[in-house]
Design a protein around this motif. Structure first.
Motif, PDB file in Angstrom:
ATOM      1  N   ARG A 185       0.848  -1.214   0.000  1.00 26.24           N
ATOM      2  CA  ARG A 185       0.000   0.000   0.000  1.00 26.24           C
ATOM      3  C   ARG A 185       0.877   1.255   0.000  1.00 26.24           C
ATOM      4  NH1 ARG A 185      -4.214   2.404  -1.595  1.00 26.24           N
ATOM      5  NH2 ARG A 185      -2.389   2.723  -2.862  1.00 26.24           N
ATOM      6  N   GLN A 186       1.971   1.216   0.731  1.00 28.17           N
ATOM      7  CA  GLN A 186       2.822   2.394   0.886  1.00 28.17           C
ATOM      8  C   GLN A 186       3.782   2.589  -0.290  1.00 28.17           C
ATOM      9  OE1 GLN A 186       3.081   4.865   3.390  1.00 28.17           O
ATOM     10  NE2 GLN A 186       1.055   4.161   4.008  1.00 28.17           N
ATOM     11  N   GLU A 187       3.814   1.606  -1.205  1.00 27.48           N
ATOM     12  CA  GLU A 187       4.677   1.720  -2.403  1.00 27.48           C
ATOM     13  C   GLU A 187       6.130   1.998  -2.020  1.00 27.48           C
ATOM     14  OE1 GLU A 187       2.957   4.509  -5.158  1.00 27.48           O
ATOM     15  OE2 GLU A 187       1.015   3.485  -5.191  1.00 27.48           O
ATOM     16  N   LEU A 188       6.652   1.187  -1.124  1.00 29.55           N
ATOM     17  CA  LEU A 188       7.991   1.435  -0.586  1.00 29.55           C
ATOM     18  C   LEU A 188       9.082   0.931  -1.533  1.00 29.55           C
ATOM     19  CD1 LEU A 188       7.270   0.503   3.140  1.00 29.55           C
ATOM     20  CD2 LEU A 188       7.474   2.800   2.150  1.00 29.55           C
ATOM     21  N   GLY A 189       9.417   1.765  -2.480  1.00 29.12           N
ATOM     22  CA  GLY A 189      10.415   1.390  -3.480  1.00 29.12           C
ATOM     23  C   GLY A 189      11.819   1.242  -2.922  1.00 29.12           C
ATOM     24  N   ASN A 190      12.034   1.701  -1.704  1.00 34.34           N
ATOM     25  CA  ASN A 190      13.365   1.635  -1.079  1.00 34.34           C
ATOM     26  C   ASN A 190      13.585   0.369  -0.255  1.00 34.34           C
ATOM     27  OD1 ASN A 190      11.464   2.391   0.785  1.00 34.34           O
ATOM     28  ND2 ASN A 190      12.720   3.937   1.810  1.00 34.34           N
ATOM     29  N   LEU A 191      12.655  -0.574  -0.375  1.00 35.60           N
ATOM     30  CA  LEU A 191      12.730  -1.802   0.413  1.00 35.60           C
ATOM     31  C   LEU A 191      12.974  -2.999  -0.511  1.00 35.60           C
ATOM     32  CD1 LEU A 191      12.280  -3.320   3.152  1.00 35.60           C
ATOM     33  CD2 LEU A 191       9.840  -3.364   2.579  1.00 35.60           C
ATOM     34  N   ILE A 192      14.020  -3.754  -0.231  1.00 33.57           N
ATOM     35  CA  ILE A 192      14.366  -4.924  -1.061  1.00 33.57           C
ATOM     36  C   ILE A 192      14.516  -6.136  -0.144  1.00 33.57           C
ATOM     37  CG2 ILE A 192      16.069  -5.912  -2.634  1.00 33.57           C
ATOM     38  CD1 ILE A 192      16.736  -3.009  -3.495  1.00 33.57           C
ATOM     39  N   VAL A 193      13.627  -7.087  -0.331  1.00 37.10           N
ATOM     40  CA  VAL A 193      13.605  -8.271   0.538  1.00 37.10           C
ATOM     41  C   VAL A 193      14.052  -9.496  -0.249  1.00 37.10           C
ATOM     42  CG1 VAL A 193      12.113  -9.817   1.867  1.00 37.10           C
ATOM     43  CG2 VAL A 193      11.765  -7.335   1.987  1.00 37.10           C
ATOM     44  N   PHE A 194      15.013 -10.199   0.307  1.00 42.90           N
ATOM     45  CA  PHE A 194      15.390 -11.503  -0.248  1.00 42.90           C
ATOM     46  C   PHE A 194      14.700 -12.587   0.570  1.00 42.90           C
ATOM     47  CE2 PHE A 194      18.796  -8.626  -1.201  1.00 42.90           C
ATOM     48  CZ  PHE A 194      19.039  -8.881  -2.548  1.00 42.90           C
ATOM     49  N   TYR A 195      13.991 -13.441  -0.112  1.00 44.09           N
ATOM     50  CA  TYR A 195      13.368 -14.581   0.552  1.00 44.09           C
ATOM     51  C   TYR A 195      14.246 -15.798   0.285  1.00 44.09           C
ATOM     52  CZ  TYR A 195       9.978 -18.511   0.871  1.00 44.09           C
ATOM     53  OH  TYR A 195       9.341 -19.700   1.122  1.00 44.09           O
ATOM     54  N   ASP A 196      14.895 -16.256   1.316  1.00 43.66           N
ATOM     55  CA  ASP A 196      15.767 -17.431   1.210  1.00 43.66           C
ATOM     56  C   ASP A 196      14.887 -18.664   1.177  1.00 43.66           C
ATOM     57  OD1 ASP A 196      17.815 -19.279   1.301  1.00 43.66           O
ATOM     58  OD2 ASP A 196      17.954 -19.190   3.500  1.00 43.66           O
ATOM     59  N   HIS A 197      14.580 -19.064  -0.015  1.00 39.48           N
ATOM     60  CA  HIS A 197      13.599 -20.128  -0.242  1.00 39.48           C
ATOM     61  C   HIS A 197      14.346 -21.465  -0.292  1.00 39.48           C
ATOM     62  CE1 HIS A 197       9.931 -21.873  -1.729  1.00 39.48           C
ATOM     63  NE2 HIS A 197      10.413 -22.131  -2.915  1.00 39.48           N
ATOM     64  N   ASN A 198      14.644 -21.989   0.901  1.00 39.50           N
ATOM     65  CA  ASN A 198      15.395 -23.247   0.900  1.00 39.50           C
ATOM     66  C   ASN A 198      14.520 -24.467   1.164  1.00 39.50           C
ATOM     67  OD1 ASN A 198      15.114 -23.397   3.721  1.00 39.50           O
ATOM     68  ND2 ASN A 198      17.016 -22.274   4.058  1.00 39.50           N
ATOM     69  N   GLU A 199      13.234 -24.208   1.426  1.00 38.29           N
ATOM     70  CA  GLU A 199      12.254 -25.288   1.575  1.00 38.29           C
ATOM     71  C   GLU A 199      12.556 -26.236   2.725  1.00 38.29           C
ATOM     72  OE1 GLU A 199      11.309 -27.141  -2.182  1.00 38.29           O
ATOM     73  OE2 GLU A 199      10.907 -25.221  -3.138  1.00 38.29           O
ATOM     74  N   ILE A 200      13.377 -25.747   3.670  1.00 40.39           N
ATOM     75  CA  ILE A 200      13.701 -26.562   4.846  1.00 40.39           C
ATOM     76  C   ILE A 200      13.465 -25.706   6.084  1.00 40.39           C
ATOM     77  CG2 ILE A 200      15.596 -27.628   6.174  1.00 40.39           C
ATOM     78  CD1 ILE A 200      14.854 -29.353   3.826  1.00 40.39           C
ATOM     79  N   SER A 201      12.746 -26.248   7.039  1.00 35.01           N
ATOM     80  CA  SER A 201      12.718 -25.604   8.347  1.00 35.01           C
ATOM     81  C   SER A 201      12.996 -26.688   9.386  1.00 35.01           C
ATOM     82  CB  SER A 201      11.397 -24.858   8.568  1.00 35.01           C
ATOM     83  OG  SER A 201      10.319 -25.747   8.520  1.00 35.01           O
ATOM     84  N   ILE A 202      12.728 -26.397  10.657  1.00 36.15           N
ATOM     85  CA  ILE A 202      13.159 -27.345  11.677  1.00 36.15           C
ATOM     86  C   ILE A 202      12.492 -28.710  11.492  1.00 36.15           C
ATOM     87  CG2 ILE A 202      13.112 -27.819  14.159  1.00 36.15           C
ATOM     88  CD1 ILE A 202      13.750 -24.921  14.632  1.00 36.15           C
ATOM     89  N   GLU A 203      11.250 -28.707  11.069  1.00 36.46           N
ATOM     90  CA  GLU A 203      10.582 -29.993  10.814  1.00 36.46           C
ATOM     91  C   GLU A 203      10.903 -30.522   9.409  1.00 36.46           C
ATOM     92  OE1 GLU A 203       6.462 -29.997  12.119  1.00 36.46           O
ATOM     93  OE2 GLU A 203       6.995 -29.215  14.084  1.00 36.46           O
ATOM     94  N   ASP A 204      12.073 -30.140   8.897  1.00 37.59           N
ATOM     95  CA  ASP A 204      12.584 -30.617   7.609  1.00 37.59           C
ATOM     96  C   ASP A 204      11.805 -30.016   6.439  1.00 37.59           C
ATOM     97  OD1 ASP A 204      14.861 -32.678   6.934  1.00 37.59           O
ATOM     98  OD2 ASP A 204      13.292 -33.013   5.445  1.00 37.59           O
ATOM     99  N   ASP A 205      11.482 -30.780   5.443  1.00 39.72           N
ATOM    100  CA  ASP A 205      10.867 -30.283   4.214  1.00 39.72           C
ATOM    101  C   ASP A 205       9.619 -29.444   4.547  1.00 39.72           C
ATOM    102  OD1 ASP A 205       9.562 -29.983   1.778  1.00 39.72           O
ATOM    103  OD2 ASP A 205      10.121 -31.985   1.074  1.00 39.72           O
ATOM    104  N   THR A 206       9.632 -28.181   4.118  1.00 36.73           N
ATOM    105  CA  THR A 206       8.504 -27.307   4.464  1.00 36.73           C
ATOM    106  C   THR A 206       7.200 -27.731   3.807  1.00 36.73           C
ATOM    107  OG1 THR A 206       9.115 -25.790   2.664  1.00 36.73           O
ATOM    108  CG2 THR A 206       9.926 -25.242   4.874  1.00 36.73           C
TER     109      THR A 206
END
Lengths: 693, 693
Positions: A185-206
């Motif tokens: 909504r705020q159109e925050l062009g100064n924000l860059i997010v990397f999503y580390d999509h490794n498909e693993i969390s503590i319970e293994d395969d997400t």
């Protein structure tokens, strides 16, 4: 997915540095025996690229206002950050990495602000980092508007980016969903997010718990979304960053598919690589694969560290170039520079308290939420650093400064709200948790002073963010109105009962519950004075929906001490002795009941002192003399009156004291009926006083 | 968007009934002077269609297990539900609507379970209803699996749907984002959510804070998404419901664009129609538009109520038809029927406690989280009603029953987890808030017993859901492990300090912190016995990460009383008098410290009693005699030992007592160092005892 792809100017030393990160991460966790090696290994190319190739930062000046911010939302992967700080020359050395997660080290389990240079924000509780980064990006815009509103986009010395690394956990937490919707909504062009999509969390395969299309979800929020297929693909990472920077009216989401624990031959791509030491055998294999000496630990080639520490020179050069721009700006814009200096010093302007309202004693009185709103409107022209809003309860929380524009792009405007990018009224929607995290992010980013409102009951929804603000000592203010059964008809789901107790329990959070309009003014004044020092922590104001009488005898000094004598024992009372003396303590809307009770007791020959207690947290840290002057040892008959659970009062009641409290949920009816039915009355206080004597 | 479009079998009486709803909503709010008329007016056709045309329900039997469930997630629009309950014949009458939001009425501000017949769940705090409905849909599947696993889909007497009406506020709250992602993963075809997309919230036009494409977001979660353009389009609503029912492997999201407050000529489509009385002038206009007598209030034509009360006959007929199916099932499946009967009565099976483990006294001991895991695995074959999981911390929380399948579609399976629709291990992902709400929904739906785990610190994230469970008395169990600085290296962000205090403050939530493995067994036993009565409320178990000694003298009876004498004063101590007696109270991992302290004090001629306090909430409701037997009045020297803030202990410490506590945040180091550095030691307890004497 693990094929290396590097740009032309990338050297073998860069590659060696990236591999050094992986080896250090594995060694550091192995040494202490616990921690999170996997993500630090797989994120090595991304983190290195950001700190060595992309971000504008100066290791010698971690507080440079124009630095790009880096937020490690997945704080458990603290090594991702610590190793970059070590390589770039922020002051961490190899011994610090060896001391990971041990008493007194600069490298605690999760990154801690105030503790380790270069850590922008304490992270660990998932979701908070990304959500607070949205606040940082909003703060960057507001600060830009305060200091340099006219310069074209990208050309101001205040322009910079906020980079975030987030994990599956961050993405799953609701607080990021709320904050990401706001960022769209705020159109925050100064924000860059990397999503580390490794498909693993503590319970293994997400896959067991996550099947959604995260990228599509971020597109639905209105973000600019890109995907990078492989964490070793530095070229694609750099291209994505360039594309992200080029889109100035949308926040950017870059989904990077990584293999957690890469290149550990047996443990990569498993939950076991997430949160436990890899084991010496596996680490030997990693070192062999990467061409490191399997016999050595913490091996860092001299050329590598010499290479990466060039970040210091680059930082100095960038800072010097920027300084020229900044000086030019300072010369051109004296008034803005003066504001910048005042805010950076966290000073309040001369005579600012002259703007504060004051209220004559008045039995009809004013709701404290209303007085709070009047304070905010009165301070609006005096304190441009003060800004805030509500989680969709602006009119109920009285959080809007009269005449203020809303913060947001033109497209956000409605017939009720005039939105401008540099506006100061915040609209969080019905997203309390994100509000909390965003307020923290604003405070972390720079010198403005944010506040945000909701009903006190819904402090529960934002508690994760409130706690983290308290851990850091972040100076933000929560405007929590409708602070008891006094809100009336909305009933038990909306009536706070346990909230004052539960919030007072949080270390480093100050909970204020002013008795009337004047104490509300004093509370705001005390908070703003106090928060001239950064680490003093967040404050919650608990304010009434209903009118409360404006009382005689309230005092600013008293409020700053947390509790004070509002109406003392009658000096000339017949038969004056400690046997017929009682102390009546109360907060907020119940102080009026204590005042009534004093009169009723006097009629029965009992001599009472009324102690107004706007802030137990501040009272308990007063010196013993002051405490004894308010609660003398020889008067053990004591009564507390508060429309909530008594838990926080027992410390001051002692063995003889009696609380007037509510230990159960409320009900839906007008508030006067509720006070009667639930026994929060002067009659109940009189009875408690007699019992206590 | 407001053109009426009705199916062929829709009569003028139906239309009149729908308009009656609007008039009643406006009148009821006007009478009391506060409340929420707008949504009740615009949702009239949808709500009426559900209760009169779509749902399988029997007003005479609100507990019919096979009824379709209706969840009003936007609880502030309580009139939407109350008026349907009135029309359909659930027991509400016109006088009840006239008593809206007044003391003792059946029509409180927000719908309250246990209070008004036909209310499935207490709602009001936004997001909770929709999130709990996901739990209901999951419970429906598990119950189906327990009672009738073989019958084909749609043909079992246990098959039914869960309908939800959600507002913009529900959609904005992060808890629904979390829960909706889980619902997508779980392929909950029995869940149908209407999103009342009126684009108005309290701050008026939602555009100021909401620009996302909500429908696209739900598609990203894997839901079946439809849009209905206009709340008066009953034909489209019915068609969408049919299509939703036909998709059995996805939850359904039906976005209905409505005009809030329709047809109020001046106030519709404004924030003012949301949460305030419309005013008599505007209501006169509404009545004129709808053909009602503007002079009358609460006008309900006799034919209208006669028409709508046919819901009772239809309900009876549906119930009768179903009863035949049910009886056939009961006859065919005796064993399942026996289980159904036992669970419905909330009984535990004969001899179930035989399965519980017990532990010999042992100085090395066991972590209480581990003992808890062993209890769960031991009970798995005995109590099929017990099921649960973790917010991605299964191995840390020890929440997985050995050998249990995961609950979920085949597609959710991973190499670590075998998922089946009727499985019993729950995987919430890193979504604590949704976990809380889902657990509540499971408990609301039927007779199974859900539990869910995360770290105690992250109880903060789920607090909104925990409170609502406590308000309703819902019998769910939270497995909160890593319950103090004893978790060690993860540091201050993960170490609970204030959490025991903050959770104990919640009325009707029982917080248990067992001292050792045996107290953990006793705690689970006490909880399961207690929760044979529905309203006894949720329970939190605070469990250690670290090993704690298995102690002598622990007792099941003692645990059920909340506190008990673990090791008494030495009867033959020299110089025995109340002057040299001290009571040491402690909970959880600090009970061992109290035991050590007793020995140290004995060596100094001080006679100590150790009181183990697994549950302050249960202790404080014991009778005065029992309390005095544990904490005799003549021993005022008292010490509490708990690795958290002392706030809850002062009541029992009195004026002379001294707490051994932590009033600040923790740190990252091994736990033994932290206990030493922060003074949670027997040496500190000895010093406190001397001070107290």
């Amino acid at each position: 997915m693990t094929t290396r792809h590097v740009p032309d100017d990338w050297t073998d030393l860069d590659t060696r540095a990236v591999d050094t990160i992986r080896v250090l991460a594995a060694d550091a966790v192995q040494k202490v025996g616990n921690g999170h090696p996997g993500t630090a290994m797989s994120l090595a190319p991304l983190a290195y690229t950001l700190f060595q190739k992309v971000m504008r930062h100066d290791p010698a000046d971690p507080h440079w206002p124009a630095r790009d911010r880096f937020v490690l939302s997945c704080g458990h992967s603290s090594l991702t950050l610590y190793i970059q700080l070590y390589l770039a020359g922020y002051g961490l050395e190899l011994d610090d990495l060896k001391a990971l997660r041990t008493w007194g080290s600069l490298t605690p389990g999760h990154p801690e602000y105030h503790h380790t240079k270069g850590v922008e924000i304490t992270t660990g509780p998932l979701g908070q980092g990304l959500a607070s980064a949205v606040g940082m990006a909003m703060a960057a815009r507001r600060e830009r508007g305060l200091f340099d509103p006219e310069t074209p986009e990208g050309a101001s010395p205040f322009d910079h980016f906020v980079y975030v690394v987030a994990s599956d956990g961050d993405i799953e937490e609701g607080v990021t969903s709320e904050a990401s919707s706001i960022a769209g909504r705020q159109e925050l062009g100064n924000l860059i997010v990397f999503y580390d999509h490794n498909e693993i969390s503590i319970e293994d395969d997400t896959n067991i718990a996550l099947s959604e299309d995260v990228a599509a979800r971020y597109e639905a929020y209105g973000w600019h979304v890109q995907k990078v297929d492989g964490g070793e693909n530095v070229v694609a990472i750099l291209e994505a960053i360039e594309a992200a920077k080029a889109v100035t009216d949308k926040p950017s989401f870059i989904q990077v598919r990584t293999i957690i624990g890469y290149p550990a031959p047996n443990l990569m791509n498993t939950g076991k690589a997430h949160g436990a030491a890899l084991g010496t055998d596996e680490i030997v294999e990693v070192k062999k694969i990467l061409g490191f000496d399997p016999e050595q630990t913490f091996q860092v080639d001299d050329e590598v560290i010499a290479h990466t520490r060039k970040a210091v020179e680059r930082g100095e050069a960038a800072k010097t170039a920027w300084q020229a721009e900044f000086d030019q700006w300072a010369a051109d814009q004296g008034e803005h520079k003066a504001l910048f200096d005042r805010l950076t010093a966290r000073e309040l302007p001369q005579g600012w308290t002259d703007a504060l309202p004051s209220y004559p004693a008045d039995p009809k009185g004013v709701a404290t939420r209303k007085a709070s709103g009047e304070v905010l409107s009165a301070l609006a022209p005096v304190l441009p650093e003060l800004w805030g809003g509500s989680a969709d309860l602006a009119e109920s929380n009285n959080t809007t400064m009269k005449g203020a524009d809303s913060a947001g792009p033109k497209a956000a405007a409605t017939k009720d709200w005039n939105a401008t990018p540099y506006g100061r009224t915040l609209h969080f929607g019905i997203r309390e948790h994100a509000m909390g995290a965003i307020l923290t992010g604003i405070a972390m980013h720079g010198p403005t002073r944010p506040y945000g409102g909701t009903f006190l009951t819904f402090s529960d929804y934002m508690r994760g963010a409130v706690r983290l603000a308290a851990v850091m000592g972040a100076p933000v203010t929560y405007v929590w109105t409708h602070d008891s059964i006094g809100l009336g008809e909305d009933g038990p789901t909306h009536q706070p009962i346990e909230h004052m107790a539960a919030l007072r329990a949080i270390p480093n959070l100050s909970m204020l519950r002013p008795a009337d309009a004047n104490e509300t003014v004093f509370a705001w004044r005390a908070v703003l004075e106090r928060q001239t020092v950064w680490k003093t922590g967040p404050v919650g104001l608990a304010l009434t929906r209903q009118n409360v009488p404006t009382l005689e005898g309230t005092s600013y000094e008293g409020v700053t001490k947390g509790a004070y004598v509002l109406a003392d024992f009658d000096a000339d009372a017949a038969g004056d002795s400690s046997d017929n003396k009682v102390i009546l303590m109360a907060s907020g809307s119940e102080v009026q009941i204590a005042v009534e009770t004093k009169a009723l007791l006097a009629a029965e020959g009992i001599n009472a002192r009324v102690v107004s207690v706007p802030c137990l947290d501040w009272f308990e840290v007063q010196d013993a003399d002051y405490i004894a002057s308010v609660l003398p040892q020889d008067v053990q008959a004591r009564v507390s009156v508060e429309a909530g659970v008594a838990q926080p009062w027992w410390r001051w009641l002692g063995s003889a004291g009696r609380p007037v409290s509510i230990e159960h949920y409320g009900a839906s009816a007008d508030y006067k009926t509720l006070y009667e039915k639930f026994g929060i009355t002067s009659a109940a206080a009189v009875a408690a006083a007699k019992e206590s004597l």
